[in-house]
Design a protein around this motif. Structure first.
Motif, PDB file in Angstrom:
ATOM      1  N   GLU A   1       0.824  -1.199   0.000  1.00  0.00           N
ATOM      2  CA  GLU A   1       0.000   0.000   0.000  1.00  0.00           C
ATOM      3  C   GLU A   1       0.877   1.276   0.000  1.00  0.00           C
ATOM      4  OE1 GLU A   1      -3.113   0.225  -0.539  1.00  0.00           O
ATOM      5  OE2 GLU A   1      -3.284   2.393  -0.216  1.00  0.00           O
TER       6      GLU A   1
ATOM      7  N   VAL B   1      -8.492  -0.796  13.106  1.00  0.00           N
ATOM      8  CA  VAL B   1      -8.764  -1.525  11.884  1.00  0.00           C
ATOM      9  C   VAL B   1      -8.490  -3.010  12.155  1.00  0.00           C
ATOM     10  CG1 VAL B   1      -6.465  -1.113  10.925  1.00  0.00           C
ATOM     11  CG2 VAL B   1      -8.336  -1.646   9.398  1.00  0.00           C
TER      12      VAL B   1
ATOM     13  N   GLY C   1      -5.782  -6.374   7.456  1.00  0.00           N
ATOM     14  CA  GLY C   1      -5.990  -4.930   7.688  1.00  0.00           C
ATOM     15  C   GLY C   1      -4.745  -4.095   7.414  1.00  0.00           C
TER      16      GLY C   1
ATOM     17  N   LYS D   1      -3.279  -3.155   4.539  1.00  0.00           N
ATOM     18  CA  LYS D   1      -3.551  -2.155   3.509  1.00  0.00           C
ATOM     19  C   LYS D   1      -4.409  -1.026   4.072  1.00  0.00           C
ATOM     20  CE  LYS D   1      -6.648  -2.163  -0.491  1.00  0.00           C
ATOM     21  NZ  LYS D   1      -6.186  -1.123  -1.360  1.00  0.00           N
ATOM     22  N   GLU D   2      -5.482  -1.433   4.791  1.00  0.00           N
ATOM     23  CA  GLU D   2      -6.421  -0.438   5.297  1.00  0.00           C
ATOM     24  C   GLU D   2      -5.747   0.471   6.333  1.00  0.00           C
ATOM     25  OE1 GLU D   2      -7.008  -3.618   4.884  1.00  0.00           O
ATOM     26  OE2 GLU D   2      -8.727  -3.729   3.516  1.00  0.00           O
TER      27      GLU D   2
ATOM     28  N   GLU E   1      -3.958   3.094   4.565  1.00  0.00           N
ATOM     29  CA  GLU E   1      -4.914   4.040   3.973  1.00  0.00           C
ATOM     30  C   GLU E   1      -5.423   5.025   5.020  1.00  0.00           C
ATOM     31  OE1 GLU E   1      -6.865   1.522   0.257  1.00  0.00           O
ATOM     32  OE2 GLU E   1      -7.866   1.529   2.214  1.00  0.00           O
ATOM     33  N   ILE E   2      -5.822   4.442   6.177  1.00  0.00           N
ATOM     34  CA  ILE E   2      -6.356   5.310   7.234  1.00  0.00           C
ATOM     35  C   ILE E   2      -5.268   6.274   7.733  1.00  0.00           C
ATOM     36  CG2 ILE E   2      -7.306   5.317   9.587  1.00  0.00           C
ATOM     37  CD1 ILE E   2      -8.538   2.529   8.736  1.00  0.00           C
TER      38      ILE E   2
ATOM     39  N   ASN F   1     -12.989   0.519  12.030  1.00  0.00           N
ATOM     40  CA  ASN F   1     -12.995  -0.024  10.680  1.00  0.00           C
ATOM     41  C   ASN F   1     -12.955  -1.540  10.758  1.00  0.00           C
ATOM     42  OD1 ASN F   1     -12.460   2.562   8.921  1.00  0.00           O
ATOM     43  ND2 ASN F   1     -11.080   2.653  10.667  1.00  0.00           N
TER      44      ASN F   1
ATOM     45  N   LEU G   1     -13.421  -5.178   9.202  1.00  0.00           N
ATOM     46  CA  LEU G   1     -13.289  -5.698   7.840  1.00  0.00           C
ATOM     47  C   LEU G   1     -14.093  -6.987   7.748  1.00  0.00           C
ATOM     48  CD1 LEU G   1      -9.446  -5.132   7.596  1.00  0.00           C
ATOM     49  CD2 LEU G   1     -11.261  -3.619   6.784  1.00  0.00           C
TER      50      LEU G   1
END
Ligand code: ATP
Ligand code: MG
Length: 916
Positions: free
Chosen positions: A51, A127, A269, A271-272, A275-276, A290, A292
């Motif tokens: 990411e 996340v 999680g 990648k997320e 992102e966050i 968040n 998933l």
């Protein structure tokens, strides 16, 4: 220039500042991972890295805590201290780790919890997989597969972690909806993994109809599957795991192989989380919680999933490649940017420099224009000045001519005045002063006229081939009286006895004269002045092989070093040199004159000690193209015997030598004065009357008659006269055998060489430029008459006059040679008379007699006898005949008379002479 420099520096600074401020800000993220082991966590980190490729302003530091809370706390602190902008943390144990996380959060550093939660609100975002949902999905799946009835065994994960707690909660609460499904046993894996096999084997032995096993991860499920295969039961239960990893040996492969019935994908999680984090750091909106969602994989969709995973992997490889390319490109771009930047700066600098150049060029142009204008103005001014100077000089020159004659008439009588001994001393002093100044005025006028000529390029260079040694000796002699008066040891020293050099008599004369008069001016009494002459090789290569070196050395006051470079400038006189007797023109003129000869003049001086002026002249004529006319003229000059005299300024005392010689002359000689100006004639007469009988004539014509009557011994004549001028008079006298022996001195106010040459060409014996001093005239007259005497002496020992003989006119030479010839032809004629001789020559007896007397100082018979004696001398030397034979042969009446005459003439008897 300093200002321009400042501008350039400022521009550079601004450019660099902009360049650096444009650089992107990099956010630093720290990730504290609770454990390293397990493919799932590795996947989480891999996802994060992937990411990150899409966020080039983020950097990530990962720290592994190896299931050690203490270590994790320490690592979190290290990350914070290193200055991270955001913390991602997956806490190992909630209890010990939670306070650190809260602390970090309270410091203002955003905290993202991943996979595991804490019991506090002090975090920024969470996340992770939705574990409750996973439990719920698993329960529903099993209920479906078992048609809502049957026995289930649950294999739990570590109960301290939040996911395990949530999963079991979701699972068991869902099971409540299916009353015929019974969770008969929960295997706790807290102690060790072996507990799974052991417990399951024991359960299967007790309850062989187990419908499903739900394990909290795929590894547990795999162990459970093996335990079941190893048991005796025939109908295998459903085996459901969690994680669904795509790696080899992971959940998906296990489903494909039928080892597991199903697996629930538990997203990492990674990648997320990134992102966050990006959203938080860029202050974009984000969700705090968040969760998933999960996907269940079993035999029905595993194939599709596998293909999808394969595709995704391929895509991932492409992405990585693209990413590498991007990085490469980025680097290229960066270096190109750097280049571009450097080029831009260089370009800017060039432009700035060009602008500066242009500006200075403009300034220069303006300055140049100004200069040119000034130059033009100056040129105009200098032309005007030049013209004015020319006018002035012209005026001076014109007036100088006019000054000369009156000045002569001032200087001459003044000299006479000074000579008369009965002057009262105060009058004498005044007369001395007047004489000095009049003399100075004369010199100045002469110099000014010379300059005018040089400036108008009218100064002619008239070299002749003369013996420079006798020339210099004569000048030396003329200063002797002054040297004696000043008690100066004045010497002449030469390596050569005779040396022919091409030089302009008049000019070199002025040069040496000036050097000597300077030396005498600046050398005190009892000093020393030397003239040193030598022949030398030039120091540098020149056209000529040898050069003449004349040095005038004085032991006088010397010239201070700071003035020496100006000494040859016009009108330059050393300050406080005490020289009042000059104009400062002498050396400037000397330099011009010497340069005409292609020679050199220079000075060396030790202040208070000595001064050496050196003149160098080329020897030979290789250095100037001789004009044939010039050469002719020079030859005439050369053939004359110059008895030059120099106007050495002295306080005009009696020349004792003069008196001596005057006394020696027994009988007064006759001088004919030819001059149209009554004053001048009177003055000349005054000068000469004491020692000579003076006859006068007012022009050439008048003079011719006078010559016939008075038979003068010498003629002094002016050149410019009415009726017949001096040149014509000379011509006539010198071309008449009767008169050609009379020495002629020409006088004129024009001191040009041309006139002088003209006069000499006509046969004049000497030349005196006006104005002249009394002494000059007297000496010249005396010397010419002395010369006559010398010639008389010479003819006693020589009966043929060779053509080289320079002191007789052509006609006189012819006359004497003719007499010798006639006498020799008539030796045997006893009664050979002067009448007969005269007849043969074409003169009367008296004329012959007089002419012979004037030319040789002898009477005709004496002269005839002399010729006979010379013949006898010749015969004694060559014939071998007896003395008496010879006496008859030579025309003597008897040998005894011959012997008597011979002894009288030669101081030796003929027989003694023959013995010798
Ligand atoms: P002019 O020769 O025109 O009558 P001048 O003798 O003063 O005048 P220059 O012969 O040109 O002029 O000499 C210039 C100056 O150089 C002199 O006035 C004197 O100051 C200096 N100078 C020349 N010769 C000597 C010397 N032998 N010793 C010391 N000073 C000298
Ligand atoms: Mg001088």
């Amino acid at each position: 220039m300093i200002n321009y420099f400042k501008i350039i520096l400022t521009v550079l600074f601004v450019l660099f500042a902009t360049k650096f401020s444009l650089a992107k800000e990099i956010y630093r993220i720290g990730f504290s991972q609770c454990a390293q082991h397990g493919e799932w966590r590795k996947n989480m980190e891999a996802e994060m890295e992937r990411e990150l490729m899409f966020h080039n302003d983020l950097s990530l530091t990962i720290k592994q805590a190896y299931d050690d809370s203490k270590l994790q706390i320490q690592q979190i602190n290290e990350l914070v201290n290193s200055g991270i902008d955001l913390l991602i943390v997956s806490p190992y144990q909630i209890g010990p780790i939670q306070p650190v996380i809260e602390e970090v959060y309270q410091k203002g550093i955003p905290v993202i919890l991943i996979d595991r939660k804490i019991n506090s609100e002090y975090y920024t975002a969470y996340v992770g997989g939705d574990n409750y949902e996973i439990g719920k999905v698993a329960a529903t799946y099993i209920a479906n597969k078992l048609n809502n009835k049957g026995k289930i065994v649950e294999i739990l994960g570590a109960q301290i972690s939040s996911p395990a707690i949530e999963r079991t909660l979701g699972f068991n609460e869902t099971l409540k909806n299916f009353p015929n499904l019974h969770n008969i046993s929960k295997i706790d894996t807290e102690e060790s993994l072996e507990v799974i096999s052991d417990s399951l084997t024991a359960i299967l032995e007790r309850d062989p109809d187990i419908g499903a096993v739900f394990a909290f991860n795929d590894d547990y499920a795999n162990i459970a599957s093996k335990a079941i295969s190893n048991s005796a039961i025939t109908k295998s239960p459903l085996i459901v795991g969690i994680d669904g990893l795509p790696n080899p040996g992971g959940g998906i492969e296990l489903v494909e192989k039928g080892v597991l019935t199903a697996t629930l994908i538990y997203p990492t999680g990674g990648k997320e989380a990134i992102e966050i984090a990006s959203k938080i750091l860029h202050q974009e909106s984000f969700e705090k919680e968040n969760l998933l969602s999960t996907t269940l994989i079993d035999f029905s969709n595993v194939d599709i999933l596998r293909k999808q995973i394969h595709k995704t992997n391929l895509l991932q490889t492409d992405i990585t490649k693209s990413q590498d390319m991007l990085i490469n490109l980025g680097e290229k771009y960066k270096s190109q940017q750097l280049w571009l930047f450097s080029i831009t700066i260089t370009f800017l600098l060039v432009i700035i420099l060009l602008v500066l150049l242009f500006r200075s060029f403009k300034t220069l142009k303006v300055a140049n224009k100004n200069l040119e204008r000034q130059k033009d103005e100056l040129e105009l001014l200098s032309k005007k000045l030049e013209k004015a100077t020319q006018e002035k000089l012209k005026f001076f020159t014109n007036i100088s001519h006019e000054f000369r004659t009156p000045l002569t008439l001032i200087v001459g009588p003044l000299q006479d005045l000074l000579h008369s001994s009965n002057l009262p001393s105060d009058v004498h002093q005044k007369a001395v002063l007047m004489h000095k100044n009049a003399h100075r005025l004369l010199q100045m006028i002469n110099q000014l006229m010379d300059f005018r000529k040089i400036e108008n390029a009218q100064m002619q260079f008239q070299p002749g081939n003369f013996d420079v040694i006798s020339f210099l000796k004569e000048i030396h002699e003329s200063f002797q009286a002054l040297a004696e008066k000043k008690r100066i040891n004045f010497t002449f020293d030469s390596t050569e006895t005779e040396l022919k050099v091409w030089f302009d008599w008049d000019k070199l004369d002025k040069v040496i004269f000036n050097l000597l008069s300077n030396a005498f001016k600046f050398t005190p009494e009892n000093g020393a002045i030397q003239i040193k002459v030598k022949k030398d090789k030039p120091v540098v290569k020149t056209l000529w092989e040898d050069e003449l070196v004349i040095k005038v050395i004085d032991s006088g006051k010397g010239i201070p070093a700071k003035y020496i470079s100006h000494i040859f400038d016009r009108f330059y006189q050393v300050e406080h040199s005490g020289s009042k007797k000059g104009t400062g023109l002498g050396l400037a003129l000397s330099k011009e004159f010497i340069e005409m000869h292609r020679g050199k003049i220079f000075v060396e001086s030790k202040e208070g000690k000595e001064t050496i002026f050196t003149v160098k002249l080329p020897i030979g004529d290789s250095h100037f193209n001789m004009d044939s006319n010039l050469l002719e003229a020079s030859k005439i000059l050369e053939s004359r015997n110059h008895i030059e005299n120099y106007e050495v300024y002295s306080d005009a005392e009696h020349d004792e030598k003069d008196a001596e010689i005057e006394n020696v002359t027994t009988e007064k000689k006759v001088i004919l004065l030819v001059e149209d100006d009554n004053d001048v004639r009177l003055y000349i007469k005054e000068c000469l009357k004491e020692n000579y009988v003076i006859h006068e004539a007012v022009n050439g014509k008048d003079a011719l008659t006078s010559v016939e009557e008075d038979e003068p011994d010498l003629i002094v004549s002016d050149i410019m006269m009415p009726e017949m001028d001096g040149l014509e008079l000379t011509h006539q006298l010198k071309n008449d055998l009767k008169t050609c022996h009379i020495p002629i001195i020409l006088l004129t106010a024009k001191s040009t060489l041309e006139q002088r040459l003209e006069g000499l060409e006509e046969g004049a014996d000497s030349y005196i430029p006006k104005p002249f001093s009394r002494e000059h005239l007297q000496i010249r007259v005396r010397k010419l008459l002395e010369l006559r005497n010398k010639i008389h002496e010479r003819y006693k020992s020589q009966y043929f006059i060779d053509d080289e003989q320079g002191d007789l006119s052509r006609l006189d030479k012819q006359f004497l040679n003719k007499i010798s010839k006639i006498v020799k032809e008539n030796l045997q004629k006893e009664e050979f008379t002067v009448e007969e001789l005269g007849e043969l020559i074409g003169l009367s007896r008296v004329q012959t007699y007089r002419k012979l007397k004037k030319l040789t100082g002898m009477s005709a018979s004496e002269y005839v006898r002399l010729i006979k004696l010379k013949v006898s001398l010749e015969l004694i030397k060559t014939s071998g005949k007896s003395i008496s034979e010879i006496s008859y042969e030579a025309g003597f009446s008897s040998p005894s008379y011959f012997a008597q005459c011979f002894k009288k003439q030669f101081g030796i008897s003929p027989s003694d002479y023959a013995k010798k």
